[in-house]
Design an enzyme around this catalytic site. Structure first.
Site, PDB file in Angstrom:
ATOM      1  N   GLY A   1      -3.180  11.431   3.516  1.00 54.70           N
ATOM      2  CA  GLY A   1      -4.439  10.762   3.186  1.00 54.70           C
ATOM      3  C   GLY A   1      -5.605  11.337   3.968  1.00 54.70           C
ATOM      4  O   GLY A   1      -6.462  10.611   4.456  1.00 54.70           O
TER       5      GLY A   1
ATOM      6  N   ASP B   1      10.416   9.949   1.775  1.00 51.27           N
ATOM      7  CA  ASP B   1       9.482   8.883   2.138  1.00 51.27           C
ATOM      8  C   ASP B   1      10.177   7.533   2.025  1.00 51.27           C
ATOM      9  O   ASP B   1      10.233   6.914   0.964  1.00 51.27           O
ATOM     10  CB  ASP B   1       8.246   8.939   1.228  1.00 51.27           C
ATOM     11  CG  ASP B   1       7.231   7.862   1.595  1.00 51.27           C
ATOM     12  OD1 ASP B   1       7.535   7.021   2.476  1.00 51.27           O
ATOM     13  OD2 ASP B   1       6.135   7.852   0.999  1.00 51.27           O
TER      14      ASP B   1
ATOM     15  N   THR C   1      -6.915  14.654  -2.962  1.00 54.16           N
ATOM     16  CA  THR C   1      -8.140  14.066  -3.525  1.00 54.16           C
ATOM     17  C   THR C   1      -9.324  15.033  -3.508  1.00 54.16           C
ATOM     18  O   THR C   1     -10.063  15.129  -4.493  1.00 54.16           O
ATOM     19  CB  THR C   1      -8.477  12.774  -2.747  1.00 54.16           C
ATOM     20  OG1 THR C   1      -7.408  11.848  -2.967  1.00 54.16           O
ATOM     21  CG2 THR C   1      -9.782  12.155  -3.206  1.00 54.16           C
TER      22      THR C   1
ATOM     23  N   ASP D   1       6.421  16.444  -1.940  1.00 53.73           N
ATOM     24  CA  ASP D   1       5.588  15.428  -1.289  1.00 53.73           C
ATOM     25  C   ASP D   1       6.086  14.030  -1.683  1.00 53.73           C
ATOM     26  O   ASP D   1       6.336  13.775  -2.867  1.00 53.73           O
ATOM     27  CB  ASP D   1       4.149  15.654  -1.802  1.00 53.73           C
ATOM     28  CG  ASP D   1       3.096  14.903  -1.018  1.00 53.73           C
ATOM     29  OD1 ASP D   1       3.335  14.584   0.158  1.00 53.73           O
ATOM     30  OD2 ASP D   1       2.009  14.663  -1.589  1.00 53.73           O
ATOM     31  N   HIS D   2       6.252  13.147  -0.733  1.00 52.25           N
ATOM     32  CA  HIS D   2       6.651  11.757  -0.985  1.00 52.25           C
ATOM     33  C   HIS D   2       7.891  11.624  -1.872  1.00 52.25           C
ATOM     34  O   HIS D   2       7.856  10.928  -2.906  1.00 52.25           O
ATOM     35  CB  HIS D   2       5.496  10.954  -1.606  1.00 52.25           C
ATOM     36  CG  HIS D   2       4.351  10.786  -0.673  1.00 52.25           C
ATOM     37  ND1 HIS D   2       4.374   9.913   0.388  1.00 52.25           N
ATOM     38  CD2 HIS D   2       3.150  11.404  -0.618  1.00 52.25           C
ATOM     39  CE1 HIS D   2       3.235   9.998   1.061  1.00 52.25           C
ATOM     40  NE2 HIS D   2       2.483  10.905   0.472  1.00 52.25           N
TER      41      HIS D   2
ATOM     42  N   GLY E   1      -6.200   8.788  -1.759  1.00 56.82           N
ATOM     43  CA  GLY E   1      -7.247   8.553  -2.748  1.00 56.82           C
ATOM     44  C   GLY E   1      -8.665   8.718  -2.222  1.00 56.82           C
ATOM     45  O   GLY E   1      -8.884   9.175  -1.095  1.00 56.82           O
TER      46      GLY E   1
HETATM   47  P1  13P Z   1      -5.577  12.467  -0.074  1.00 58.44           P
HETATM   48  O1  13P Z   1      -5.515  11.469  -1.185  1.00 58.44           O
HETATM   49  O2  13P Z   1      -6.448  11.989   1.047  1.00 58.44           O
HETATM   50  O3  13P Z   1      -5.972  13.824  -0.545  1.00 58.44           O
HETATM   51  O4  13P Z   1      -4.095  12.586   0.555  1.00 58.44           O
HETATM   52  C1  13P Z   1      -3.133  13.385  -0.066  1.00 58.44           C
HETATM   53  C2  13P Z   1      -1.764  13.154   0.465  1.00 58.44           C
HETATM   54  O5  13P Z   1      -1.531  12.532   1.484  1.00 58.44           O
HETATM   55  C3  13P Z   1      -0.665  13.752  -0.301  1.00 58.44           C
HETATM   56  O6  13P Z   1       0.568  13.428   0.244  1.00 58.44           O
HETATM   57  O1  G3H Z   2       0.301  11.389  -2.061  1.00 59.86           O
HETATM   58  C1  G3H Z   2      -0.025  11.393  -3.216  1.00 59.86           C
HETATM   59  C2  G3H Z   2      -0.576  12.627  -3.819  1.00 59.86           C
HETATM   60  O2  G3H Z   2      -1.980  12.536  -3.880  1.00 59.86           O
HETATM   61  C3  G3H Z   2       0.051  12.870  -5.168  1.00 59.86           C
HETATM   62  O3  G3H Z   2      -0.416  12.019  -6.154  1.00 59.86           O
HETATM   63  O4  G3H Z   2       1.542  11.171  -7.463  1.00 59.86           O
HETATM   64  O5  G3H Z   2      -0.737  11.366  -8.506  1.00 59.86           O
HETATM   65  O6  G3H Z   2       0.605  13.406  -8.002  1.00 59.86           O
HETATM   66  P1  G3H Z   2       0.288  11.972  -7.600  1.00 59.86           P
HETATM   67 ZN    ZN Z   3       0.623  11.516   1.132  1.00 60.20          ZN
END
Ligand code: 13P
Ligand code: G3H
Ligand code: ZN
Length: 307
Positions: A211, A104, A256, A82-83, A181
């Site tokens: 998100g 990303d 979140t 992720d990201h 968040g």
């Molecule tokens: P939330 O913070 O809304 O759960 O989003 C998570 C997210 O986009 C992880 O990449």
């Molecule tokens: O997109 C972000 C995710 O909620 C991951 O968050 O970097 O705190 O693991 P983190």
């Molecule tokens: Zn994200």
């Protein structure tokens, strides 16, 4: 079964008109909660690891754990970065068994984002890994911004067409007004559904919503009843998620909501069972709370029985 890619599960979701949940993990209980619930609901699932989760748990450790649990599961599971912003972490994931990575480049100007994404697509595709890219920027909590500024950070449909064509990415994360968040909206939740509709019309690759946690009142109040403090917490209502899926979203990112439910479950358990000091029981309460949330998400996304 062996891991599948995000491209596999999202193309299937695109054909079927539903979305697959991407749930973030960084430890054993989270991973068990995600995969066990997906098995119970016969749903495909995306297990997502952020760069900071990898730093926390270790790349090899996370990879072995997720792949072992996925291997034993009877449903399609992907292991997704992720990201991804750090080149060596992305390459590390390609070497360590991830089946999907996100590059990303959304904080870079368009041309740089295109160049960066193209490079990752080239190396990832060479080893059979699918690539999610991002165009447009998610809102920040600090973003008390004007209408014009808001419009400017949302994904531009024509840029999306060019971006997908030039980069060859398999799936695309778009910005339509959500943020990461627990504090997503100060007033009414507002998503740019018109943008989403236009992007989905113009771009054929499956689309991703980041998100997307709903930050439900019940969960917030449950945590607060046992001492948590989340003033002003707000998320994306379930009806908005359903509408986004009907307009073309095929991957919905949730972190979140898992954190909030884990916290509430553990807080309640600790308060009610002050004599317990076995970490397995304490974490187990958090895991059960997360499983309920994951199960509800699978219902909202429509992926039950699709695995
Ligand atoms: P939330 O913070 O809304 O759960 O989003 C998570 C997210 O986009 C992880 O990449
Ligand atoms: O997109 C972000 C995710 O909620 C991951 O968050 O970097 O705190 O693991 P983190
Ligand atoms: Zn994200």
């Amino acid at each position: 079964m062996p891991l599948v890619t995000n491209k596999d599960v999202q193309l299937e979701a695109q054909r079927g008109g539903y979305a697959v949940g991407a749930f973030n993990t960084s430890n054993l209980e989270l991973t068990q909660a995600i995969i066990e619930t997906a098995v119970e609901k016969k749903s495909p699932v995306i297990v997502a690891t952020s760069q900071s989760a990898i730093k926390y748990a270790g790349m090899e450790e996370l990879s072995l754990m997720v792949r072992k649990l996925a291997e034993k599961a009877s449903i399609p599971v992907t292991l997704h970065l992720d990201h991804g912003t750090d080149y060596s972490t992305i390459i590390g994931c390609l070497r360590s068994g991830w089946s999907s990575v996100m590059i990303d480049g959304s904080s870079h100007p368009l041309e740089e984002n295109i160049a960066l994404t193209k490079e990752i697509v080239k190396v990832a595709h060479a080893v059979g890994v699918s690539v999610e890219a991002e165009l447009g920027r998610l809102m920040g909590v600090e973003d008390e911004i004007s209408v014009d500024a808001r419009e400017a950070i949302l994904t531009d449909p024509d840029e999306a067409v060019r971006f997908v064509e030039e980069t060859g990415c398999d799936t695309l994360a778009i910005a339509i007004g959500t943020s990461h968040g627990a504090y997503k909206f100060k007033g009414e939740p507002r998503l740019a559904f018109d943008r989403l509709e236009e992007i989905a019309k113009k771009v054929s690759v499956p689309l991703v919503l980041h998100g997307a946690s709903s930050v439900k009142k019940e969960i917030v109040q449950w945590g607060e009843k046992y001492g948590a403090k989340f003033p002003g917490a707000a998320g994306v209502p379930d009806e908005h998620i359903k509408k986004a899926i009907s307009l073309g979203i095929t991957k919905v990112n949730i972190d979140t909501d898992l954190r909030l439910s884990f916290t509430a479950g553990v807080r309640e358990f600790l308060q009610k069972r002050p004599e317990v000091f076995d970490p397995r029981k304490i974490l187990g309460a958090g895991k059960e709370a997360m499983k309920k949330v994951i199960s509800q998400k699978i219902d909202i996304l429509g992926s039950e029985g699709k695995g």
